[in-house]
Write a protein that holds these residues in place. Structure first.
Motif, PDB file in Angstrom:
ATOM      1  N   THR A 123       0.835  -1.201   0.000  1.00 20.22           N
ATOM      2  CA  THR A 123       0.000   0.000   0.000  1.00 20.22           C
ATOM      3  C   THR A 123       0.869   1.250   0.000  1.00 20.22           C
ATOM      4  N   ALA A 124       1.893   1.281   0.827  1.00 22.26           N
ATOM      5  CA  ALA A 124       2.789   2.442   0.884  1.00 22.26           C
ATOM      6  C   ALA A 124       3.510   2.643  -0.442  1.00 22.26           C
ATOM      7  N   VAL A 125       3.988   1.555  -1.050  1.00 22.90           N
ATOM      8  CA  VAL A 125       4.690   1.649  -2.332  1.00 22.90           C
ATOM      9  C   VAL A 125       3.755   2.167  -3.418  1.00 22.90           C
ATOM     10  N   LEU A 126       2.530   1.662  -3.466  1.00 26.56           N
ATOM     11  CA  LEU A 126       1.582   2.106  -4.478  1.00 26.56           C
ATOM     12  C   LEU A 126       1.191   3.570  -4.303  1.00 26.56           C
ATOM     13  N   LEU A 127       0.990   4.006  -3.068  1.00 24.96           N
ATOM     14  CA  LEU A 127       0.665   5.412  -2.829  1.00 24.96           C
ATOM     15  C   LEU A 127       1.819   6.320  -3.225  1.00 24.96           C
ATOM     16  N   LEU A 128       3.026   5.940  -2.869  1.00 22.76           N
ATOM     17  CA  LEU A 128       4.198   6.717  -3.243  1.00 22.76           C
ATOM     18  C   LEU A 128       4.351   6.749  -4.762  1.00 22.76           C
ATOM     19  N   GLY A 129       4.136   5.614  -5.408  1.00 24.50           N
ATOM     20  CA  GLY A 129       4.218   5.555  -6.864  1.00 24.50           C
ATOM     21  C   GLY A 129       3.194   6.452  -7.529  1.00 24.50           C
ATOM     22  N   ALA A 130       1.988   6.506  -6.999  1.00 24.19           N
ATOM     23  CA  ALA A 130       0.940   7.355  -7.567  1.00 24.19           C
ATOM     24  C   ALA A 130       1.310   8.824  -7.452  1.00 24.19           C
ATOM     25  N   VAL A 131       1.865   9.213  -6.324  1.00 27.83           N
ATOM     26  CA  VAL A 131       2.275  10.609  -6.128  1.00 27.83           C
ATOM     27  C   VAL A 131       3.407  10.967  -7.088  1.00 27.83           C
ATOM     28  N   LEU A 132       4.411  10.111  -7.191  1.00 26.59           N
ATOM     29  CA  LEU A 132       5.535  10.379  -8.085  1.00 26.59           C
ATOM     30  C   LEU A 132       5.091  10.420  -9.543  1.00 26.59           C
ATOM     31  N   HIS A 133       4.214   9.518  -9.927  1.00 27.80           N
ATOM     32  CA  HIS A 133       3.705   9.490 -11.296  1.00 27.80           C
ATOM     33  C   HIS A 133       2.948  10.784 -11.627  1.00 27.80           C
ATOM     34  N   ALA A 134       2.141  11.250 -10.705  1.00 26.42           N
ATOM     35  CA  ALA A 134       1.381  12.487 -10.917  1.00 26.42           C
ATOM     36  C   ALA A 134       2.328  13.682 -11.074  1.00 26.42           C
ATOM     37  N   GLU A 136       3.973  13.477 -14.582  1.00 28.20           N
ATOM     38  CA  GLU A 136       3.017  13.844 -15.626  1.00 28.20           C
ATOM     39  C   GLU A 136       2.729  15.339 -15.625  1.00 28.20           C
ATOM     40  N   ARG A 137       2.626  15.944 -14.455  1.00 31.07           N
ATOM     41  CA  ARG A 137       2.375  17.388 -14.365  1.00 31.07           C
ATOM     42  C   ARG A 137       3.514  18.151 -15.017  1.00 31.07           C
ATOM     43  N   ARG A 138       4.744  17.761 -14.727  1.00 37.04           N
ATOM     44  CA  ARG A 138       5.901  18.426 -15.338  1.00 37.04           C
ATOM     45  C   ARG A 138       5.889  18.274 -16.852  1.00 37.04           C
ATOM     46  N   GLN A 139       5.539  17.091 -17.336  1.00 34.16           N
ATOM     47  CA  GLN A 139       5.496  16.868 -18.782  1.00 34.16           C
ATOM     48  C   GLN A 139       4.423  17.730 -19.440  1.00 34.16           C
ATOM     49  N   VAL A 140       3.263  17.827 -18.826  1.00 39.04           N
ATOM     50  CA  VAL A 140       2.177  18.632 -19.386  1.00 39.04           C
ATOM     51  C   VAL A 140       2.579  20.101 -19.415  1.00 39.04           C
ATOM     52  N   ILE A 167       3.322  30.801 -18.464  1.00 35.63           N
ATOM     53  CA  ILE A 167       2.134  30.129 -17.948  1.00 35.63           C
ATOM     54  C   ILE A 167       2.243  30.103 -16.437  1.00 35.63           C
ATOM     55  N   GLN A 168       1.204  30.527 -15.738  1.00 36.71           N
ATOM     56  CA  GLN A 168       1.222  30.524 -14.283  1.00 36.71           C
ATOM     57  C   GLN A 168       0.725  29.182 -13.764  1.00 36.71           C
ATOM     58  N   THR A 169       1.451  28.604 -12.820  1.00 40.47           N
ATOM     59  CA  THR A 169       1.021  27.357 -12.212  1.00 40.47           C
ATOM     60  C   THR A 169       0.003  27.654 -11.126  1.00 40.47           C
ATOM     61  N   SER A 170      -0.561  26.605 -10.575  1.00 37.19           N
ATOM     62  CA  SER A 170      -1.561  26.774  -9.521  1.00 37.19           C
ATOM     63  C   SER A 170      -0.949  27.397  -8.268  1.00 37.19           C
ATOM     64  N   ARG A 171       0.372  27.353  -8.139  1.00 37.87           N
ATOM     65  CA  ARG A 171       1.036  27.931  -6.976  1.00 37.87           C
ATOM     66  C   ARG A 171       1.491  29.361  -7.236  1.00 37.87           C
ATOM     67  N   GLY A 172       1.178  29.870  -8.421  1.00 30.06           N
ATOM     68  CA  GLY A 172       1.517  31.258  -8.714  1.00 30.06           C
ATOM     69  C   GLY A 172       2.919  31.457  -9.243  1.00 30.06           C
ATOM     70  N   ARG A 173       3.670  30.381  -9.459  1.00 28.34           N
ATOM     71  CA  ARG A 173       5.022  30.508  -9.982  1.00 28.34           C
ATOM     72  C   ARG A 173       4.981  30.469 -11.495  1.00 28.34           C
ATOM     73  N   SER A 174       5.933  31.103 -12.115  1.00 30.08           N
ATOM     74  CA  SER A 174       6.054  31.078 -13.567  1.00 30.08           C
ATOM     75  C   SER A 174       6.683  29.760 -13.976  1.00 30.08           C
ATOM     76  N   THR A 175       6.167  29.155 -15.051  1.00 28.99           N
ATOM     77  CA  THR A 175       6.712  27.876 -15.516  1.00 28.99           C
ATOM     78  C   THR A 175       7.896  28.077 -16.430  1.00 28.99           C
ATOM     79  N   ASN A 176       8.269  29.323 -16.734  1.00 31.33           N
ATOM     80  CA  ASN A 176       9.443  29.566 -17.558  1.00 31.33           C
ATOM     81  C   ASN A 176      10.721  29.374 -16.783  1.00 31.33           C
ATOM     82  N   GLU A 177      10.607  29.141 -15.484  1.00 32.16           N
ATOM     83  CA  GLU A 177      11.777  28.874 -14.664  1.00 32.16           C
ATOM     84  C   GLU A 177      12.266  27.475 -14.970  1.00 32.16           C
ATOM     85  N   ALA A 178      13.495  27.335 -15.355  1.00 36.00           N
ATOM     86  CA  ALA A 178      14.008  26.012 -15.735  1.00 36.00           C
ATOM     87  C   ALA A 178      14.675  25.321 -14.619  1.00 36.00           C
TER      88      ALA A 178
END
Length: 79
Positions: A26-37, A40-44, A68-79
């Motif tokens: 259960t712990a491994v699957l939850l951690l995997g789901a968080v890392l996968h998300a 994917e967010r970074r790729q999008v 593009i502004q992220t949900s946290r208000g940071r600019s995504t042009n930051e590399a």
């Protein structure tokens, strides 16, 4: 407490392999789901930045496209 010692607690009345493997899986699957998300967010966001730049170039705009502004208000042009 239901168990007299920690050793009895970890043994789980003979069911330790099932109980602890279930907790571990259960712990491994939850951690995997968080890392996968996160991946994917970074790729999008990366794809969206490319698309905005490409569309800005095609439209003939000079300079850098608006960040593009992220949900946290940071600019995504930051590399």
């Amino acid at each position: 407490m239901a168990f007299a010692t920690f050793q009895e607690f970890f043994a789980m009345g003979g069911h330790a392999p099932y109980v602890w493997s279930a907790w571990g899986l259960t712990a491994v699957l939850l951690l995997g789901a968080v890392l996968h998300a996160r991946v994917e967010r970074r790729q999008v966001l990366r794809q969206l930045r490319r698309r905005v730049r490409r569309e800005a170039r095609q439209a003939g705009h000079a300079g850098e496209a608006q960040p593009i502004q992220t949900s946290r208000g940071r600019s995504t042009n930051e590399a």
